[in-house]
Design a protein around this motif. Structure first.
Motif, PDB file in Angstrom:
ATOM      1  N   MET A  30    -106.465  27.014  20.426  1.00 15.76           N
ATOM      2  CA  MET A  30    -106.537  27.242  21.910  1.00 15.76           C
ATOM      3  C   MET A  30    -105.677  28.004  22.487  1.00 15.76           C
ATOM      4  SD  MET A  30    -106.639  23.735  24.331  1.00 15.76           S
ATOM      5  CE  MET A  30    -105.646  23.734  25.926  1.00 15.76           C
ATOM      6  N   SER A  31    -106.176  28.697  23.485  1.00 15.83           N
ATOM      7  CA  SER A  31    -105.093  29.756  24.139  1.00 15.83           C
ATOM      8  C   SER A  31    -104.405  29.221  25.478  1.00 15.83           C
ATOM      9  CB  SER A  31    -105.902  30.993  24.453  1.00 15.83           C
ATOM     10  OG  SER A  31    -106.827  31.052  25.329  1.00 15.83           O
ATOM     11  N   ASP A  32    -103.397  29.779  25.677  1.00 14.41           N
ATOM     12  CA  ASP A  32    -102.432  29.354  26.932  1.00 14.41           C
ATOM     13  C   ASP A  32    -103.442  29.970  28.044  1.00 14.41           C
ATOM     14  OD1 ASP A  32    -100.514  28.491  25.518  1.00 14.41           O
ATOM     15  OD2 ASP A  32     -99.409  30.193  25.445  1.00 14.41           O
ATOM     16  N   SER A  33    -103.396  29.076  29.145  1.00 12.03           N
ATOM     17  CA  SER A  33    -103.851  29.102  30.263  1.00 12.03           C
ATOM     18  C   SER A  33    -103.065  30.451  31.267  1.00 12.03           C
ATOM     19  CB  SER A  33    -104.014  28.170  31.342  1.00 12.03           C
ATOM     20  OG  SER A  33    -102.943  27.521  31.630  1.00 12.03           O
ATOM     21  N   GLU A  34    -103.520  30.936  32.215  1.00  9.78           N
ATOM     22  CA  GLU A  34    -102.814  31.594  33.039  1.00  9.78           C
ATOM     23  C   GLU A  34    -101.708  30.998  33.663  1.00  9.78           C
ATOM     24  OE1 GLU A  34    -103.369  34.539  37.048  1.00  9.78           O
ATOM     25  OE2 GLU A  34    -105.109  34.021  35.849  1.00  9.78           O
ATOM     26  N   PHE A  35    -101.519  29.904  34.050  1.00  5.45           N
ATOM     27  CA  PHE A  35    -100.784  29.033  34.534  1.00  5.45           C
ATOM     28  C   PHE A  35     -99.593  28.668  33.337  1.00  5.45           C
ATOM     29  CE2 PHE A  35     -98.871  24.733  35.230  1.00  5.45           C
ATOM     30  CZ  PHE A  35     -97.993  24.898  36.582  1.00  5.45           C
ATOM     31  N   ASP A  36    -100.054  28.681  32.217  1.00  3.30           N
ATOM     32  CA  ASP A  36     -98.926  28.357  31.030  1.00  3.30           C
ATOM     33  C   ASP A  36     -98.257  29.777  30.854  1.00  3.30           C
ATOM     34  OD1 ASP A  36     -99.407  25.851  30.511  1.00  3.30           O
ATOM     35  OD2 ASP A  36    -101.191  26.283  29.232  1.00  3.30           O
ATOM     36  N   LEU A  37     -98.931  30.760  31.148  1.00  2.52           N
ATOM     37  CA  LEU A  37     -98.433  32.040  30.692  1.00  2.52           C
ATOM     38  C   LEU A  37     -97.423  32.616  31.953  1.00  2.52           C
ATOM     39  CD1 LEU A  37    -101.444  34.120  29.388  1.00  2.52           C
ATOM     40  CD2 LEU A  37     -99.460  33.496  28.338  1.00  2.52           C
ATOM     41  N   PRO A  78    -102.379  16.367  34.250  1.00  6.01           N
ATOM     42  CA  PRO A  78    -103.796  16.836  34.667  1.00  6.01           C
ATOM     43  C   PRO A  78    -104.191  17.933  33.669  1.00  6.01           C
ATOM     44  CG  PRO A  78    -102.618  16.738  36.709  1.00  6.01           C
ATOM     45  CD  PRO A  78    -101.465  16.560  35.588  1.00  6.01           C
ATOM     46  N   LEU A  79    -105.263  18.297  33.266  1.00  9.36           N
ATOM     47  CA  LEU A  79    -105.821  19.217  32.446  1.00  9.36           C
ATOM     48  C   LEU A  79    -106.165  20.750  33.297  1.00  9.36           C
ATOM     49  CD1 LEU A  79    -108.022  17.170  29.887  1.00  9.36           C
ATOM     50  CD2 LEU A  79    -105.663  17.951  29.638  1.00  9.36           C
ATOM     51  N   ASP A  80    -106.464  20.413  34.624  1.00  8.10           N
ATOM     52  CA  ASP A  80    -106.828  21.461  35.392  1.00  8.10           C
ATOM     53  C   ASP A  80    -105.579  22.172  35.744  1.00  8.10           C
ATOM     54  OD1 ASP A  80    -108.802  22.917  37.355  1.00  8.10           O
ATOM     55  OD2 ASP A  80    -107.248  22.055  38.923  1.00  8.10           O
ATOM     56  N   ASP A  81    -105.551  23.516  35.661  1.00  4.33           N
ATOM     57  CA  ASP A  81    -104.345  24.384  36.090  1.00  4.33           C
ATOM     58  C   ASP A  81    -103.779  24.211  37.616  1.00  4.33           C
ATOM     59  OD1 ASP A  81    -104.097  25.335  33.448  1.00  4.33           O
ATOM     60  OD2 ASP A  81    -104.735  27.395  33.991  1.00  4.33           O
ATOM     61  N   GLU A  82    -105.173  24.108  38.495  1.00  6.07           N
ATOM     62  CA  GLU A  82    -104.655  23.859  39.982  1.00  6.07           C
ATOM     63  C   GLU A  82    -104.027  22.495  40.071  1.00  6.07           C
ATOM     64  OE1 GLU A  82    -104.267  26.003  42.374  1.00  6.07           O
ATOM     65  OE2 GLU A  82    -104.827  27.570  40.556  1.00  6.07           O
ATOM     66  N   ALA A  83    -104.471  21.438  39.652  1.00  6.50           N
ATOM     67  CA  ALA A  83    -103.956  20.232  39.748  1.00  6.50           C
ATOM     68  C   ALA A  83    -102.523  20.207  39.033  1.00  6.50           C
ATOM     69  CB  ALA A  83    -105.014  19.125  39.003  1.00  6.50           C
ATOM     70  N   ARG A  84    -102.250  20.778  37.932  1.00  2.00           N
ATOM     71  CA  ARG A  84    -100.984  20.870  37.365  1.00  2.00           C
ATOM     72  C   ARG A  84    -100.196  21.549  38.171  1.00  2.00           C
ATOM     73  NH1 ARG A  84     -99.738  23.007  31.913  1.00  2.00           N
ATOM     74  NH2 ARG A  84    -101.368  24.356  32.126  1.00  2.00           N
ATOM     75  N   ARG A  85    -100.514  22.717  38.844  1.00  2.00           N
ATOM     76  CA  ARG A  85     -99.677  23.602  39.602  1.00  2.00           C
ATOM     77  C   ARG A  85     -99.233  22.753  40.712  1.00  2.00           C
ATOM     78  NH1 ARG A  85     -99.996  29.149  39.422  1.00  2.00           N
ATOM     79  NH2 ARG A  85    -102.201  28.736  38.531  1.00  2.00           N
TER      80      ARG A  85
END
Length: 115
Positions: free
Chosen positions: A1-8, A54-61
Motif C-alpha cells: 500500500m502506498s502512502d497517501s498525499e497526507f502521509d507524504l 479515520p482512514l479518510d485523509d480529510e477526516a484524519r487531517r
C-alpha cells in the motif's frame, strides 16, 4: 500500500511551526519558542489516545488539526513544568517520608539526652 498525499505531507514536516502552519493553527511564536518539544509530544500523546483513527485523509487531517490545536492550547494556558509532558518533570515530583522518632535513635545512636 502506498502512502497517501497526507502521509507524504506529514513526512515533510519537521518543526512545531511546520505542523502548526500546515494544520492552520494560529500560534504565538513566543509560546512555541519555549514549548515546541512539549507541544509536539503532547500532540503525539493525544493522537495515541485516539481510539479509532479515520482512514479518510480529510477526516484524519481534521482530527490532527484538532489535536494539535488542543496540544498548543495546553501551553498557552499553562507551562511545561505544570503540564509534565516529559518523564523528567514527573520524576522530580516531591514526596514525603515519615520516620518515627523511635527509629532515629535505634542501633547505637546516642539519645537526645546524651548529646
Amino acid at each position: 500500500m502506498s502512502d497517501s498525499e497526507f502521509d507524504l505531507d506529514l513526512d515533510e514536516l519537521s518543526s512545531a511551526e511546520d505542523f502548526l502552519e500546515y494544520f492552520g493553527v494560529a500560534y504565538d511564536p513566543a509560546v512555541v519558542h519555549v514549548n515546541r518539544l512539549h507541544i509536539l509530544q503532547r500532540f503525539h500523546d493525544y493522537l495515541d489516545g485516539v481510539a479509532e483513527m479515520p482512514l479518510d485523509d480529510e477526516a484524519r487531517r481534521a482530527l490532527y488539526a484538532q489535536q494539535l490545536s488542543r496540544a498548543y492550547d495546553d501551553f498557552v494556558a499553562s507551562d511545561a513544568r505544570t503540564e509534565k509532558v516529559f518523564k523528567v518533570f514527573r520524576q522530580l515530583e516531591p514526596f514525603s517520608v515519615e520516620v518515627p522518632l523511635t527509629e532515629l535513635f535505634k542501633d547505637g545512636v546516642q539519645h537526645a539526652t546524651e548529646i
